[in-house]
Scaffold this active site. Structure first.
Site, mmCIF file in Angstrom:
data_model
loop_
_atom_site.group_PDB
_atom_site.id
_atom_site.type_symbol
_atom_site.label_atom_id
_atom_site.label_comp_id
_atom_site.label_asym_id
_atom_site.label_seq_id
_atom_site.Cartn_x
_atom_site.Cartn_y
_atom_site.Cartn_z
ATOM 1 N N ASN A 296 0.806 -1.228 0.000
ATOM 2 C CA ASN A 296 0.000 0.000 0.000
ATOM 3 C C ASN A 296 0.838 1.277 0.000
ATOM 4 O O ASN A 296 0.383 2.303 -0.503
ATOM 5 C CB ASN A 296 -0.921 -0.014 1.234
ATOM 6 C CG ASN A 296 -1.518 1.342 1.533
ATOM 7 O OD1 ASN A 296 -2.443 1.779 0.856
ATOM 8 N ND2 ASN A 296 -0.984 2.037 2.536
ATOM 9 N N GLY B 136 2.812 4.438 -0.678
ATOM 10 C CA GLY B 136 2.963 5.169 -1.938
ATOM 11 C C GLY B 136 3.131 6.654 -1.677
ATOM 12 O O GLY B 136 2.729 7.154 -0.626
ATOM 13 N N ILE B 137 3.753 7.325 -2.638
ATOM 14 C CA ILE B 137 3.953 8.775 -2.522
ATOM 15 C C ILE B 137 3.651 9.433 -3.870
ATOM 16 O O ILE B 137 3.613 8.758 -4.911
ATOM 17 C CB ILE B 137 5.405 9.134 -2.122
ATOM 18 C CG1 ILE B 137 6.415 8.579 -3.148
ATOM 19 C CG2 ILE B 137 5.725 8.633 -0.719
ATOM 20 C CD1 ILE B 137 7.828 9.153 -3.004
ATOM 21 N N THR B 138 3.473 10.742 -3.831
ATOM 22 C CA THR B 138 3.392 11.526 -5.075
ATOM 23 C C THR B 138 4.498 12.589 -5.047
ATOM 24 O O THR B 138 4.871 13.078 -3.963
ATOM 25 C CB THR B 138 2.032 12.252 -5.209
ATOM 26 O OG1 THR B 138 1.791 12.983 -4.006
ATOM 27 C CG2 THR B 138 0.892 11.279 -5.445
ATOM 28 N N ASP C 232 4.410 15.451 -7.640
ATOM 29 C CA ASP C 232 3.757 15.907 -8.868
ATOM 30 C C ASP C 232 4.494 17.052 -9.561
ATOM 31 O O ASP C 232 5.169 17.860 -8.914
ATOM 32 C CB ASP C 232 2.335 16.380 -8.546
ATOM 33 C CG ASP C 232 1.440 15.242 -8.060
ATOM 34 O OD1 ASP C 232 1.873 14.081 -8.110
ATOM 35 O OD2 ASP C 232 0.303 15.539 -7.647
ATOM 36 N N GLY D 108 0.320 16.054 -14.882
ATOM 37 C CA GLY D 108 1.099 16.422 -13.692
ATOM 38 C C GLY D 108 1.584 15.227 -12.889
ATOM 39 O O GLY D 108 2.223 15.383 -11.853
ATOM 40 N N GLN D 109 1.244 14.022 -13.386
ATOM 41 C CA GLN D 109 1.649 12.812 -12.654
ATOM 42 C C GLN D 109 2.204 11.749 -13.605
ATOM 43 O O GLN D 109 1.845 10.567 -13.492
ATOM 44 C CB GLN D 109 0.456 12.226 -11.887
ATOM 45 C CG GLN D 109 0.017 13.051 -10.684
ATOM 46 C CD GLN D 109 -0.926 12.292 -9.765
ATOM 47 O OE1 GLN D 109 -1.747 11.498 -10.214
ATOM 48 N NE2 GLN D 109 -0.814 12.519 -8.465
ATOM 49 N N TYR E 196 3.916 9.166 -11.384
ATOM 50 C CA TYR E 196 2.966 8.375 -10.573
ATOM 51 C C TYR E 196 2.109 7.478 -11.476
ATOM 52 O O TYR E 196 1.899 6.293 -11.167
ATOM 53 C CB TYR E 196 2.096 9.356 -9.788
ATOM 54 C CG TYR E 196 1.118 8.749 -8.807
ATOM 55 C CD1 TYR E 196 1.521 8.349 -7.534
ATOM 56 C CD2 TYR E 196 -0.235 8.614 -9.136
ATOM 57 C CE1 TYR E 196 0.608 7.816 -6.625
ATOM 58 C CE2 TYR E 196 -1.154 8.091 -8.234
ATOM 59 C CZ TYR E 196 -0.729 7.697 -6.976
ATOM 60 O OH TYR E 196 -1.645 7.175 -6.073
ATOM 61 N N LYS F 50 2.129 3.455 -11.170
ATOM 62 C CA LYS F 50 0.893 2.751 -10.807
ATOM 63 C C LYS F 50 0.417 1.834 -11.936
ATOM 64 O O LYS F 50 -0.190 0.785 -11.670
ATOM 65 C CB LYS F 50 -0.189 3.751 -10.402
ATOM 66 C CG LYS F 50 0.106 4.470 -9.078
ATOM 67 C CD LYS F 50 0.187 3.508 -7.898
ATOM 68 C CE LYS F 50 0.120 4.197 -6.551
ATOM 69 N NZ LYS F 50 0.291 3.254 -5.426
#
Ligand SMILES: NC(=O)c1ccc[n+]([C@@H]2O[C@H](COP(=O)([O-])OP(=O)(O)OC[C@H]3O[C@@H](n4cnc5c(N)ncnc54)[C@H](OP(=O)(O)O)[C@@H]3O)[C@@H](O)[C@H]2O)c1
Length: 240
Positions: A82, A84-86, A88, A143-144, A147, A151
């Site tokens: 589980n 997780g980080i961002t 951005d 912007g991701q 990420y 993912k």
């Protein structure tokens, strides 16, 4: 005997709800975290869940950490990846550090955390691996780029690992949450939040408990025929 579940990033946000739900369902639970000792200790005191600190991006720390959990609680039967980080930013302004930090925590962790538990699960003929991905890994998000890439990688990993381990009693599934009312999301200005909710057909944000309930189902014996799937929980915001 109660099964043991390890939840990475299990002391805050969605992971906290997952740890609590598993504990209430009778599992032995280990919740890991990266550095927020204050929150982790408060969580431990409130819910009686064992907490362990290590960086999921560090392979040696993960191997040592899993060994410690197994010595204290027993072999890991259920792994919930589980954490997780961002980081951005528009890709044309993104630094390699922003890219690498997100890959390390969100995608390398699939290897570093799953590798130390997979042999034991195969030997015992039972395992549940549940990987938390994101709506933005399914649809992409401006912007991701980092990420979204990480993912999406989690979903590919889930599908391959499911095939490799199906005959060993191990299921491997992903859950793709949409916008969940965690501290981070609730901290954004109300007007921005309203504009997000306007894009969600169900008309509200999701709750961490709704993700935890899905983890409980996938962790149980009744989900033995479910493997390689990505369960989308996003209020209809994106139908994959
Ligand atoms: N929130 C949402 O709306 C949403 C939507 C879709 C997907 N997701 C995914 O759901 C998962 C949980 O998100 P969240 O919003 O609940 O996160 P969060 O509230 O920010 O909590 C993150 C947890 O992960 C831990 N963590 C972060 N980096 C780590 C590292 N390198 N090593 C070990 N642990 C680490 C944190 O530990 P510390 O407390 O020590 O920092 C914390 O326990 C993530 O994978 C996220 O991408 C979230």
């Amino acid at each position: 005997m109660a099964r043991t579940a390890l939840v990475t990033g299990g002391t805050r946000g969605i992971g906290e709800a997952i740890s609590i739900a598993l504990k209430k369902a009778g599992y032995n639970v280990a919740a890991t975290y990266a550095g927020n000792d204050e929150k982790a200790q408060a969580f431990k005191a409130d819910h009686g869940v064992a907490v362990f600190k290590w960086d999921v991006g560090d392979p040696e720390a993960c191997t040592a950490g899993v060994a410690k959990v197994e010595a204290e609680l027993g072999p890991v039967d259920i792994l919930v990846n589980n954490a997780g980080i961002t980081r951005d930013g528009m890709f044309h302004k993104m630094t390699f550090d922003q890219w690498r930090d997100v890959m390390r925590t969100n995608l390398d962790s699939m290897f570093t955390m799953t590798r130390p538990v997979i042999d034991g699960m195969r030997e015992r003929g039972f395992g549940r691996i549940i990987n938390i991905t994101s709506i933005n890994g399914q649809k992409g998000q401006m912007g991701q780029a980092n990420y979204s890439a990480a993912k999406a990688g989690v979903i590919g990993f889930t599908k391959a690992l499911a095939q490799e381990n199906a005959k060993k009693g191990i299921t491997v599934n992903a859950i793709a949450p949409g916008y969940i009312a965690t501290e981070m999301v609730m901290a954004v200005p109300e007007k921005v939040r309203e504009s997000i909710v306007a894009t969600i057909p169900v008309g509200r944000l999701g709750e961490s408990d709704e993700i935890a309930d899905a983890v409980l189902y996938l962790a149980g014996d009744k989900a033995g025929f479910v493997t390689g799937s990505t369960l989308t929980i996003n209020g209809g915001q994106y139908i994959a």
